[in-house]
Scaffold this active site. Sequence first.
Site, PDB file in Angstrom:
ATOM      1  N   ARG A  69       0.838  -1.206   0.000  1.00 33.89           N
ATOM      2  CA  ARG A  69       0.000   0.000   0.000  1.00 33.89           C
ATOM      3  C   ARG A  69       0.873   1.256   0.000  1.00 33.89           C
ATOM      4  O   ARG A  69       0.572   2.235  -0.665  1.00 33.89           O
ATOM      5  CB  ARG A  69      -0.928  -0.005   1.212  1.00 33.89           C
ATOM      6  N   ASN A 102      -8.320   9.091   5.735  1.00 36.60           N
ATOM      7  CA  ASN A 102      -7.350   8.468   4.837  1.00 36.60           C
ATOM      8  C   ASN A 102      -5.963   8.444   5.461  1.00 36.60           C
ATOM      9  O   ASN A 102      -5.559   9.386   6.142  1.00 36.60           O
ATOM     10  CB  ASN A 102      -7.303   9.229   3.509  1.00 36.60           C
ATOM     11  N   HIS A 119      -7.184   8.273  11.249  1.00 38.96           N
ATOM     12  CA  HIS A 119      -6.822   6.856  11.200  1.00 38.96           C
ATOM     13  C   HIS A 119      -5.316   6.645  11.033  1.00 38.96           C
ATOM     14  O   HIS A 119      -4.882   5.561  10.664  1.00 38.96           O
ATOM     15  CB  HIS A 119      -7.610   6.146  10.084  1.00 38.96           C
ATOM     16  N   CYS A 134      15.987   0.034  25.306  1.00 39.37           N
ATOM     17  CA  CYS A 134      16.820  -0.354  24.158  1.00 39.37           C
ATOM     18  C   CYS A 134      16.181   0.011  22.814  1.00 39.37           C
ATOM     19  O   CYS A 134      16.850   0.001  21.779  1.00 39.37           O
ATOM     20  CB  CYS A 134      17.078  -1.861  24.213  1.00 39.37           C
ATOM     21  N   THR A 189     -16.812   9.477   1.443  1.00 39.13           N
ATOM     22  CA  THR A 189     -16.840   8.460   2.492  1.00 39.13           C
ATOM     23  C   THR A 189     -18.178   7.740   2.480  1.00 39.13           C
ATOM     24  O   THR A 189     -19.218   8.354   2.244  1.00 39.13           O
ATOM     25  CB  THR A 189     -16.554   9.049   3.900  1.00 39.13           C
TER      26      THR A 189
HETATM   27  P1  OAD Z   1     -15.119   3.396   1.552  1.00 35.66           P
HETATM   28  O1  OAD Z   1     -14.299   2.627   0.577  1.00 35.66           O
HETATM   29  O2  OAD Z   1     -15.994   2.664   2.481  1.00 35.66           O
HETATM   30  O3  OAD Z   1     -16.057   4.397   0.755  1.00 35.66           O
HETATM   31  C1  OAD Z   1     -15.570   5.183  -0.303  1.00 35.66           C
HETATM   32  C2  OAD Z   1     -16.661   6.144  -0.685  1.00 35.66           C
HETATM   33  O4  OAD Z   1     -16.141   7.028  -1.671  1.00 35.66           O
HETATM   34  C3  OAD Z   1     -17.907   5.493  -1.289  1.00 35.66           C
HETATM   35  O5  OAD Z   1     -19.066   6.057  -0.687  1.00 35.66           O
HETATM   36  C4  OAD Z   1     -17.821   5.860  -2.772  1.00 35.66           C
HETATM   37  O6  OAD Z   1     -19.116   6.019  -3.367  1.00 35.66           O
HETATM   38  C5  OAD Z   1     -17.110   7.195  -2.707  1.00 35.66           C
HETATM   39  N1  OAD Z   1     -16.358   7.570  -3.910  1.00 35.66           N
HETATM   40  C6  OAD Z   1     -15.758   6.742  -4.816  1.00 35.66           C
HETATM   41  N2  OAD Z   1     -15.120   7.465  -5.756  1.00 35.66           N
HETATM   42  C7  OAD Z   1     -15.303   8.779  -5.422  1.00 35.66           C
HETATM   43  C8  OAD Z   1     -14.863  10.017  -5.987  1.00 35.66           C
HETATM   44  N3  OAD Z   1     -14.095  10.042  -7.081  1.00 35.66           N
HETATM   45  N4  OAD Z   1     -15.243  11.173  -5.392  1.00 35.66           N
HETATM   46  C9  OAD Z   1     -16.011  11.146  -4.271  1.00 35.66           C
HETATM   47  N5  OAD Z   1     -16.455  10.014  -3.705  1.00 35.66           N
HETATM   48  C10 OAD Z   1     -16.095   8.845  -4.257  1.00 35.66           C
HETATM   49  O7  OAD Z   1     -14.119   4.373   2.335  1.00 35.66           O
HETATM   50  P2  OAD Z   1     -14.285   5.215   3.688  1.00 35.66           P
HETATM   51  O8  OAD Z   1     -15.664   5.704   3.874  1.00 35.66           O
HETATM   52  O9  OAD Z   1     -13.178   6.193   3.697  1.00 35.66           O
HETATM   53  O10 OAD Z   1     -10.846   2.624   8.401  1.00 35.66           O
HETATM   54  O11 OAD Z   1     -13.991   4.115   4.763  1.00 35.66           O
HETATM   55  C11 OAD Z   1     -13.933   4.517   6.101  1.00 35.66           C
HETATM   56  C12 OAD Z   1     -12.981   3.674   6.877  1.00 35.66           C
HETATM   57  O12 OAD Z   1     -13.323   2.295   6.703  1.00 35.66           O
HETATM   58  C13 OAD Z   1     -11.542   3.713   6.411  1.00 35.66           C
HETATM   59  O13 OAD Z   1     -10.814   4.829   6.887  1.00 35.66           O
HETATM   60  C14 OAD Z   1     -10.999   2.461   6.982  1.00 35.66           C
HETATM   61  C15 OAD Z   1     -12.134   1.490   6.682  1.00 35.66           C
HETATM   62  O14 OAD Z   1     -12.313   0.517   7.609  1.00 35.66           O
HETATM   63  C16 OAD Z   1      -9.703   2.212   8.998  1.00 35.66           C
HETATM   64  O15 OAD Z   1      -8.776   1.731   8.365  1.00 35.66           O
HETATM   65  C17 OAD Z   1      -9.673   2.415  10.473  1.00 35.66           C
END
Ligand code: OAD
Length: 239
Positions: A69, A102, A119, A134, A189
């Site tokens: 990653r 992110n 996060h 150490c 999100t």
């Molecule tokens: P997700 O992968 O769950 O959601 C991504 C979101 O971005 C979705 O709602 C998509 O529709 C939207 N999306 C995709 N492309 C896009 C674009 N070009 N512009 C705007 N929106 C777009 O990701 P997160 O909501 O960030 O936690 O996930 C939240 C957390 O879940 C992460 O930080 C991670 C995971 O478990 C940890 O690692 C603690």
Amino acid sequence: MNTAEVRQWLRAARTIVLLSGAGMSAESGVPTFRDAQAGLWADFRPEDLATEQGFRADPRLVWDWYQSRREGVARVQPNAGHLAVAAFQQRHPGRLLVVTQNVDGLHQRAGSPGVLALHGNLAQDKWLEPPRRCCDPARLQEGRPPCCPACGNQRRPAVVWFGEMLPEAELAAAEAAAGACDLMLVVGTSGVVYPAAGLARATRGRVVVINPEPSALDDAADAVLRGTSALLLPDLLEE
Ligand code: OAD
């Protein structure tokens, strides 16, 4: 709801919080959590890799996953959305705070000051066990993962794993800013992971969701803009 009206709200807002998720970086080429299911690591569930238990069970596997990653993120650039946010902050110091879920560091690389990374950050490591005398990060034994040559304490990614608490100071600062802001932009999100998602429900200000797909925070929004962050944010945040 059209973008012209949201632009008016932005102009009128004295304080703005932008809460971002994986979709913010999608147009940079960083897979969202949903998309990641199709990639190289599709055979593994993030829940198995992104936990302390998973790391302890197979440190090399989890370390290698994070290395892949890191390498992926190092190859990409902030997109027009990240850059528009940073440019707005430079034009209006102190008016917009980025709170991100992110770990890719792209807001910071775009030039956003004071990002609250709820996060953690993929680029950083920390000790698995509380460090002993150490344990010196400048003197590590190479390995996957590297460790303290004296006691064997391992390095692990400085990201929040499932079941772990968010960094206290960052969360407190984000809650205070979210509670007090005039407008919150909720960008890219899915809005299902708490406590980050709760920030959008705790604000007294207006909430604008930017997402091409429905999200779990649409019901908390005063406006939902169906589009991508790299297209909509430059349009919304330019003068
Ligand atoms: P997700 O992968 O769950 O959601 C991504 C979101 O971005 C979705 O709602 C998509 O529709 C939207 N999306 C995709 N492309 C896009 C674009 N070009 N512009 C705007 N929106 C777009 O990701 P997160 O909501 O960030 O936690 O996930 C939240 C957390 O879940 C992460 O930080 C991670 C995971 O478990 C940890 O690692 C603690």
